[in-house]
Write a protein that holds these residues in place. Structure first.
Motif, PDB file in Angstrom:
ATOM      1  N   ALA A  34      -5.214  -1.196 -16.989  1.00 31.35           N
ATOM      2  CA  ALA A  34      -4.507  -2.457 -17.239  1.00 31.35           C
ATOM      3  C   ALA A  34      -5.425  -3.546 -17.785  1.00 31.35           C
ATOM      4  O   ALA A  34      -5.001  -4.353 -18.615  1.00 31.35           O
ATOM      5  N   TYR A  35      -6.674  -3.582 -17.339  1.00 31.08           N
ATOM      6  CA  TYR A  35      -7.588  -4.649 -17.739  1.00 31.08           C
ATOM      7  C   TYR A  35      -8.734  -4.157 -18.620  1.00 31.08           C
ATOM      8  O   TYR A  35      -9.675  -4.894 -18.857  1.00 31.08           O
ATOM      9  N   ASP A  36      -8.626  -2.916 -19.093  1.00 30.38           N
ATOM     10  CA  ASP A  36      -9.650  -2.338 -19.969  1.00 30.38           C
ATOM     11  C   ASP A  36     -11.053  -2.552 -19.385  1.00 30.38           C
ATOM     12  O   ASP A  36     -11.961  -3.037 -20.061  1.00 30.38           O
ATOM     13  N   ILE A  37     -11.215  -2.212 -18.124  1.00 32.63           N
ATOM     14  CA  ILE A  37     -12.487  -2.372 -17.422  1.00 32.63           C
ATOM     15  C   ILE A  37     -13.413  -1.228 -17.803  1.00 32.63           C
ATOM     16  O   ILE A  37     -13.027  -0.055 -17.741  1.00 32.63           O
ATOM     17  N   GLN A  38     -14.613  -1.588 -18.186  1.00 35.46           N
ATOM     18  CA  GLN A  38     -15.628  -0.594 -18.540  1.00 35.46           C
ATOM     19  C   GLN A  38     -16.393  -0.221 -17.280  1.00 35.46           C
ATOM     20  O   GLN A  38     -17.134  -1.036 -16.731  1.00 35.46           O
ATOM     21  N   LEU A  39     -16.201   0.991 -16.810  1.00 34.88           N
ATOM     22  CA  LEU A  39     -16.863   1.444 -15.592  1.00 34.88           C
ATOM     23  C   LEU A  39     -18.324   1.779 -15.855  1.00 34.88           C
ATOM     24  O   LEU A  39     -18.689   2.223 -16.944  1.00 34.88           O
ATOM     25  N   LEU A  40     -19.153   1.584 -14.850  1.00 28.30           N
ATOM     26  CA  LEU A  40     -20.572   1.921 -14.941  1.00 28.30           C
ATOM     27  C   LEU A  40     -20.812   3.398 -14.677  1.00 28.30           C
ATOM     28  O   LEU A  40     -21.867   3.931 -15.026  1.00 28.30           O
ATOM     29  N   HIS A  41     -19.841   4.055 -14.062  1.00 30.03           N
ATOM     30  CA  HIS A  41     -19.910   5.489 -13.781  1.00 30.03           C
ATOM     31  C   HIS A  41     -18.475   5.981 -13.611  1.00 30.03           C
ATOM     32  O   HIS A  41     -17.569   5.171 -13.345  1.00 30.03           O
ATOM     33  N   PRO A  42     -18.241   7.262 -13.745  1.00 29.17           N
ATOM     34  CA  PRO A  42     -16.891   7.771 -13.495  1.00 29.17           C
ATOM     35  C   PRO A  42     -16.470   7.480 -12.046  1.00 29.17           C
ATOM     36  O   PRO A  42     -17.321   7.297 -11.163  1.00 29.17           O
ATOM     37  N   ILE A  43     -15.176   7.449 -11.815  1.00 31.62           N
ATOM     38  CA  ILE A  43     -14.673   7.248 -10.457  1.00 31.62           C
ATOM     39  C   ILE A  43     -15.271   8.338  -9.573  1.00 31.62           C
ATOM     40  O   ILE A  43     -15.205   9.526  -9.893  1.00 31.62           O
ATOM     41  N   MET A  44     -15.873   7.890  -8.459  1.00 36.12           N
ATOM     42  CA  MET A  44     -16.573   8.820  -7.574  1.00 36.12           C
ATOM     43  C   MET A  44     -15.723   9.162  -6.356  1.00 36.12           C
ATOM     44  O   MET A  44     -15.193   8.259  -5.694  1.00 36.12           O
ATOM     45  N   ASP A  45     -15.612  10.454  -6.060  1.00 36.02           N
ATOM     46  CA  ASP A  45     -14.908  10.947  -4.883  1.00 36.02           C
ATOM     47  C   ASP A  45     -15.898  10.958  -3.724  1.00 36.02           C
ATOM     48  O   ASP A  45     -16.892  11.690  -3.745  1.00 36.02           O
ATOM     49  N   LEU A  46     -15.643  10.145  -2.700  1.00 42.62           N
ATOM     50  CA  LEU A  46     -16.529  10.078  -1.535  1.00 42.62           C
ATOM     51  C   LEU A  46     -16.094  11.042  -0.427  1.00 42.62           C
ATOM     52  O   LEU A  46     -16.735  11.122   0.613  1.00 42.62           O
ATOM     53  N   GLY A  47     -15.002  11.745  -0.649  1.00 40.57           N
ATOM     54  CA  GLY A  47     -14.471  12.640   0.369  1.00 40.57           C
ATOM     55  C   GLY A  47     -13.495  11.916   1.276  1.00 40.57           C
ATOM     56  O   GLY A  47     -13.450  10.681   1.328  1.00 40.57           O
TER      57      GLY A  47
END
Length: 122
Positions: free
Chosen positions: A85-98
């Motif tokens: 929605a806000y075209d946010i540039q992530l610093l890393h892919p979404i991380m799965d923490l478990g």
């Protein structure tokens, strides 16, 4: 000294060379209802109380080195929806923490690192 403990977090106070721009980001993208205010001896600034935390954005000098050692984390229901929605540039892919928990890091307009946190099990 046994009763000397921190009770909790009461505020997030930021300063910026461009406080209007920073307040707009936190208001429009993150939904923190900052409003222009002036009280006491304080100069005009953006502030609000939101979910038990006082937020403020003050006029300050240009920060040559954004904050990267303390990261504000904001709870969201769906990281991907915010990113899209806000075209946010992530610093890393979404991380799965478990255990249903996920994080994603990004920067605000002043270059400070922020984080979205969600738990699909809640």
């Amino acid at each position: 000294m046994k009763n000397l403990v921190v009770k909790g977090l009461t505020g997030v106070i930021m300063s910026s060379a461009q406080p209007e721009r920073l307040a707009k980001f936190y208001k429009d993208v993150l939904g923190i209802p900052l409003a222009l205010n002036r009280h006491g001896n304080m100069p005009e600034h953006w502030e609000c109380d939101y979910n038990g935390i006082h937020y403020a954005v003050l006029k300050g000098k240009e920060n040559k080195q954004p904050n990267e050692t303390i990261v504000l984390s904001f709870v969201v229901n769906d990281i991907e929806s915010f990113v899209t929605a806000y075209d946010i540039q992530l610093l890393h892919p979404i991380m799965d923490l478990g255990e249903g928990a996920y994080i994603a890091s990004f920067k605000d307009p002043d270059g400070n690192i922020l984080r979205f946190w969600m738990n699909k099990n809640l």
